[in-house]
Design an enzyme around this catalytic site. Structure first.
Site, PDB file in Angstrom:
ATOM      1  N   GLY A 114      48.747  14.140  77.163  1.00 26.32           N
ATOM      2  CA  GLY A 114      47.768  12.946  76.921  1.00 26.32           C
ATOM      3  C   GLY A 114      48.321  12.525  75.627  1.00 26.32           C
ATOM      4  O   GLY A 114      48.219  11.090  75.087  1.00 26.32           O
ATOM      5  N   CYS A 115      48.597  13.268  74.589  1.00 28.63           N
ATOM      6  CA  CYS A 115      49.132  12.872  73.337  1.00 28.63           C
ATOM      7  C   CYS A 115      50.297  11.963  73.070  1.00 28.63           C
ATOM      8  O   CYS A 115      50.269  11.069  72.424  1.00 28.63           O
ATOM      9  CB  CYS A 115      48.988  13.966  72.148  1.00 28.63           C
ATOM     10  N   THR A 116      51.289  12.149  74.117  1.00 28.93           N
ATOM     11  CA  THR A 116      52.392  11.716  74.056  1.00 28.93           C
ATOM     12  C   THR A 116      52.438  10.207  74.942  1.00 28.93           C
ATOM     13  O   THR A 116      52.588   9.267  74.185  1.00 28.93           O
ATOM     14  CB  THR A 116      53.462  12.449  75.107  1.00 28.93           C
ATOM     15  N   ALA A 132      50.642   8.113  72.044  1.00 31.29           N
ATOM     16  CA  ALA A 132      51.618   7.677  71.106  1.00 31.29           C
ATOM     17  C   ALA A 132      52.735   6.678  71.566  1.00 31.29           C
ATOM     18  O   ALA A 132      52.822   5.602  70.864  1.00 31.29           O
ATOM     19  CB  ALA A 132      52.259   8.847  70.478  1.00 31.29           C
TER      20      ALA A 132
END
Length: 159
Positions: free
Chosen positions: A46-48, A51
């Site tokens: 999710g963070c990738t 970003a």
């Protein structure tokens, strides 16, 4: 555990290192919009997604006079690997002590597979050039989020 700043409140001040260990402060962004988003960990799915989406739209944020800042507890070295691996163009701030994360109410009780624990709740704040919270997203789903933030910025920056 601090509460989430509300629209109309002054943005909590901060001064914390970026991926290159340069100190970044709220006051560095005079007459600029700031998108500050909090995420749990570099290089997780999710963070990738988030970003990469913010990076993809970074030029459009810049054209509207906005700076995108991602914040997680990861240290600068991890941020640099994350940036290099995914060719990110946004600034990532390190907050291993959770001071900035807590100031924005993003350090919260989370549940995963029946267990409760404290962690970073994915959340985003749009800060106006006069350092006031203009909009909040307290519980973010990564996919499509950067586009939603850009749409809100376009709406608010042009009023």
């Amino acid at each position: 555990m601090s509460s989430i700043p509300e629209v109309g409140q002054p943005a909590p001040a901060f001064s914390t290192p970026d991926q290159n260990n340069n100190l970044v402060s709220l006051n560095d962004f005079d007459s600029q919009w700031i998108v500050i988003y909090f995420y749990p960990k570099d290089n997780t799915p999710g963070c990738t997604t988030e970003a990469k989406d913010f990076t993809e739209l970074n030029q459009q944020f810049s054209q509207l006079g906005a700076k995108v800042l991602g914040v997680s507890p990861d240290l600068g070295k991890a941020h640099c690997k994350f940036i290099d691996k995914h060719n990110l163009s946004i600034t990532l701030l390190s907050d291993p002590e959770h001071q900035l994360i807590e100031a924005y109410g993003a350090w919260r009780l989370k549940k995963f597979m029946g267990k409760e624990y404290m962690g970073v709740a994915r959340s985003t704040f749009l800060i106006s050039p006069d350092k006031i919270i203009a909009y909040t997203w307290p519980n973010v789903k990564a996919k499509g989020h950067a586009q939603a933030v850009l749409a809100k910025l376009q709406e608010l920056a042009n009023t």
